[in-house]
Design a protein around this motif. Structure first.
Motif, PDB file in Angstrom:
ATOM      1  N   UNK A 143      10.861  42.453  22.594  1.00  0.00           N
ATOM      2  CA  UNK A 143      11.837  41.953  21.620  1.00  0.00           C
ATOM      3  C   UNK A 143      13.144  42.731  21.659  1.00  0.00           C
ATOM      4  N   UNK A 144      13.140  43.866  22.350  1.00  0.00           N
ATOM      5  CA  UNK A 144      14.349  44.683  22.442  1.00  0.00           C
ATOM      6  C   UNK A 144      14.542  45.629  21.281  1.00  0.00           C
ATOM      7  N   UNK A 145      13.501  45.808  20.471  1.00  0.00           N
ATOM      8  CA  UNK A 145      13.638  46.671  19.279  1.00  0.00           C
ATOM      9  C   UNK A 145      14.085  48.087  19.640  1.00  0.00           C
ATOM     10  N   UNK A 146      13.663  48.584  20.797  1.00  0.00           N
ATOM     11  CA  UNK A 146      14.022  49.956  21.181  1.00  0.00           C
ATOM     12  C   UNK A 146      14.966  49.974  22.383  1.00  0.00           C
ATOM     13  N   UNK A 147      15.560  48.828  22.690  1.00  0.00           N
ATOM     14  CA  UNK A 147      16.449  48.760  23.834  1.00  0.00           C
ATOM     15  C   UNK A 147      15.669  48.775  25.142  1.00  0.00           C
ATOM     16  N   UNK A 148      16.229  49.416  26.144  1.00  0.00           N
ATOM     17  CA  UNK A 148      15.582  49.503  27.452  1.00  0.00           C
ATOM     18  C   UNK A 148      14.708  50.750  27.517  1.00  0.00           C
ATOM     19  N   UNK A 149      13.399  50.617  27.754  1.00  0.00           N
ATOM     20  CA  UNK A 149      12.522  51.789  27.845  1.00  0.00           C
ATOM     21  C   UNK A 149      12.939  52.716  28.992  1.00  0.00           C
ATOM     22  N   UNK A 150      12.909  54.003  28.725  1.00  0.00           N
ATOM     23  CA  UNK A 150      13.298  54.983  29.738  1.00  0.00           C
ATOM     24  C   UNK A 150      12.276  56.105  29.914  1.00  0.00           C
ATOM     25  N   UNK A 151      11.514  56.403  28.856  1.00  0.00           N
ATOM     26  CA  UNK A 151      10.616  57.555  28.903  1.00  0.00           C
ATOM     27  C   UNK A 151       9.317  57.244  28.167  1.00  0.00           C
ATOM     28  N   UNK A 152       8.198  57.581  28.802  1.00  0.00           N
ATOM     29  CA  UNK A 152       6.876  57.465  28.178  1.00  0.00           C
ATOM     30  C   UNK A 152       6.235  58.842  28.171  1.00  0.00           C
ATOM     31  N   UNK A 153       5.735  59.258  27.029  1.00  0.00           N
ATOM     32  CA  UNK A 153       4.968  60.498  26.956  1.00  0.00           C
ATOM     33  C   UNK A 153       3.637  60.200  26.279  1.00  0.00           C
ATOM     34  N   UNK A 154       2.585  60.828  26.755  1.00  0.00           N
ATOM     35  CA  UNK A 154       1.262  60.606  26.169  1.00  0.00           C
ATOM     36  C   UNK A 154       0.396  61.836  26.389  1.00  0.00           C
ATOM     37  N   UNK A 155      -0.308  62.231  25.349  1.00  0.00           N
ATOM     38  CA  UNK A 155      -1.195  63.397  25.408  1.00  0.00           C
ATOM     39  C   UNK A 155      -2.535  63.033  24.790  1.00  0.00           C
ATOM     40  N   UNK A 156      -3.605  63.515  25.405  1.00  0.00           N
ATOM     41  CA  UNK A 156      -4.936  63.374  24.810  1.00  0.00           C
ATOM     42  C   UNK A 156      -5.709  64.658  25.072  1.00  0.00           C
ATOM     43  N   UNK A 157      -6.091  65.334  23.994  1.00  0.00           N
ATOM     44  CA  UNK A 157      -6.797  66.597  24.157  1.00  0.00           C
ATOM     45  C   UNK A 157      -7.856  66.814  23.096  1.00  0.00           C
ATOM     46  N   UNK A 158      -9.014  67.290  23.534  1.00  0.00           N
ATOM     47  CA  UNK A 158     -10.106  67.659  22.639  1.00  0.00           C
ATOM     48  C   UNK A 158     -10.672  68.991  23.106  1.00  0.00           C
ATOM     49  N   UNK A 159     -10.998  69.863  22.165  1.00  0.00           N
ATOM     50  CA  UNK A 159     -11.621  71.134  22.506  1.00  0.00           C
ATOM     51  C   UNK A 159     -13.118  70.898  22.654  1.00  0.00           C
ATOM     52  N   UNK A 160     -13.583  70.776  23.900  1.00  0.00           N
ATOM     53  CA  UNK A 160     -14.941  70.301  24.166  1.00  0.00           C
ATOM     54  C   UNK A 160     -15.894  71.400  24.626  1.00  0.00           C
ATOM     55  N   UNK A 161     -15.443  72.634  24.582  1.00  0.00           N
ATOM     56  CA  UNK A 161     -16.329  73.740  24.935  1.00  0.00           C
ATOM     57  C   UNK A 161     -16.833  73.644  26.357  1.00  0.00           C
ATOM     58  N   UNK A 162     -18.105  73.955  26.539  1.00  0.00           N
ATOM     59  CA  UNK A 162     -18.679  73.956  27.893  1.00  0.00           C
ATOM     60  C   UNK A 162     -19.689  72.826  28.066  1.00  0.00           C
ATOM     61  N   UNK A 163     -19.367  71.637  27.522  1.00  0.00           N
ATOM     62  CA  UNK A 163     -20.263  70.498  27.658  1.00  0.00           C
ATOM     63  C   UNK A 163     -20.546  70.220  29.133  1.00  0.00           C
ATOM     64  N   UNK A 164     -21.815  69.967  29.472  1.00  0.00           N
ATOM     65  CA  UNK A 164     -22.164  69.710  30.871  1.00  0.00           C
ATOM     66  C   UNK A 164     -21.349  68.590  31.502  1.00  0.00           C
TER      67      UNK A 164
END
Length: 331
Positions: A143-164
């Motif tokens: 729809x153009x709400x944010x104009x022309x996309x130029x940058x995507x950032x994404x992070x996913x992190x969980x502290x999972x210890x020493x799970x096998x």
């Protein structure tokens, strides 16, 4: 499928993902948590009783052989997807396979080829690809709400210890297949332009698995993507698509609940909430049901070519990092 359109699902593996699936299916009218299979009949029986399932099996083969199972949902660790999925496809059973789809691209291609050769439905259960938020975000971008996309950032992190399943090579450990796959899909859900360059690095465990990684992609349409995933820390799990006139912020790329729309100079415009969920898993089951009704061999929401593309990307990153699984040596 029954005459009234009920999709009877057999779940392979009785871990926490299987429990989440059972909770989800018990909240649906058109899909049923029909059977569970574990390598332990005792565990399968307890699971079936807890979630009010009709059948419990002490082997995966018994579930696959059940004529009333309409769809096999493979909920084992990535390392164990290949054999059971192959057996199910050979038996003519449609399959929905948890992410990461397989250990590597070689396995993934072999399974996809088998599905196509035998004309049996196959899908990857990367749940975010099936959720309504995907269409909502695409509409906002288009729809153009944010104009022309130029940058995507994404992070996913969980502290999972020493799970096998994170530490062991034979279980296809590391953050990439478990978490990074979501960040890669976050890009591909909205931007399918060719990658013209990529850089990446990781920090490895003593067992040689990637615990934290960073990936940078430049797309042919001029979008730069910076992605991080980690099994060693608590991430913000936020995804941002930034354009020339504003940005869209997803609160959790693993299971989005809301989109924040900002305009020029980061001026807050609105918050858009996703439809109320059972767990968020329901959309992948419903998509598979509809695809089967329509006579398709793969879901519209997650084409098998996309699954293969992302598996190939992850193979490339692992090769660069020196992260190796036993399956990588198999022919």
């Amino acid at each position: 499928m029954t005459q009234d359109g009920l999709l009877r699902i057999g779940i392979v593996g009785a871990g926490w993902i299987a429990e989440k699936a059972a909770i989800t299916l018990n909240g649906l009218d058109t899909c049923e948590a029909y059977a569970i299979a574990s390598r332990s009949l005792e565990k399968a029986t307890a699971f079936a009783e807890k979630w009010e399932m009709k059948k419990a099996y002490g082997s995966y083969s018994e579930l696959i052989a059940d004529k009333d199972v309409d769809l096999v949902y493979v909920a084992t660790p990535h390392s164990h997807h290949y054999d059971v999925t192959r057996e199910a496809l050979m038996a003519g059973k449609p399959c929905l396979v948890e992410k990461a789809f397989m250990a590597n691209h070689r396995q993934a291609k072999a399974i996809v080829d088998l599905s196509r050769e035998r004309g049996v439905f196959l899908a990857e259960a990367i749940w975010t690809r099936y959720q309504p938020v995907v269409g909502m975000m695409r509409d906002l971008i288009n729809s153009g709400r944010i104009g022309t996309p130029r940058l995507v950032t994404a992070t996913l992190g969980y502290s999972m210890g020493d799970k096998p399943r994170i530490m062991r090579p034979d279980l296809c450990g590391g953050a990439l297949l478990d978490l990074g796959v979501y960040a890669l899909n976050f890009v591909r859900m909205f931007f399918d332009a060719d990658i013209v360059s990529m850089e990446s690095q990781c920090v490895k465990s003593q067992t040689g698995m990637d615990l934290t990684n960073a990936i940078s992609l430049v797309l042919s349409d001029g979008v730069l993507c910076n992605l991080q995933s980690s099994a060693a820390c608590v991430g913000d799990n936020i995804g941002v698509i930034a354009g020339t006139e504003g940005n869209l912020i997803i609160d959790n790329i693993n299971n989005p609940q809301q989109i924040t729309v900002n305009g020029p100079d980061r001026t807050y415009i609105e918050t858009i909430r996703v439809p109320k969920q059972i767990t968020g898993y329901e959309y992948q089951f419903l998509a598979c049901r509809q695809a089967l009704i329509d006579g398709l061999l793969e879901p519209r929401e997650m084409p098998l070519e996309e699954t293969l593309y992302i598996m190939e990307l992850m193979d490339g990153f692992r090769k660069k990092w020196g992260v190796k699984y036993p399956m990588d040596d198999e022919e």
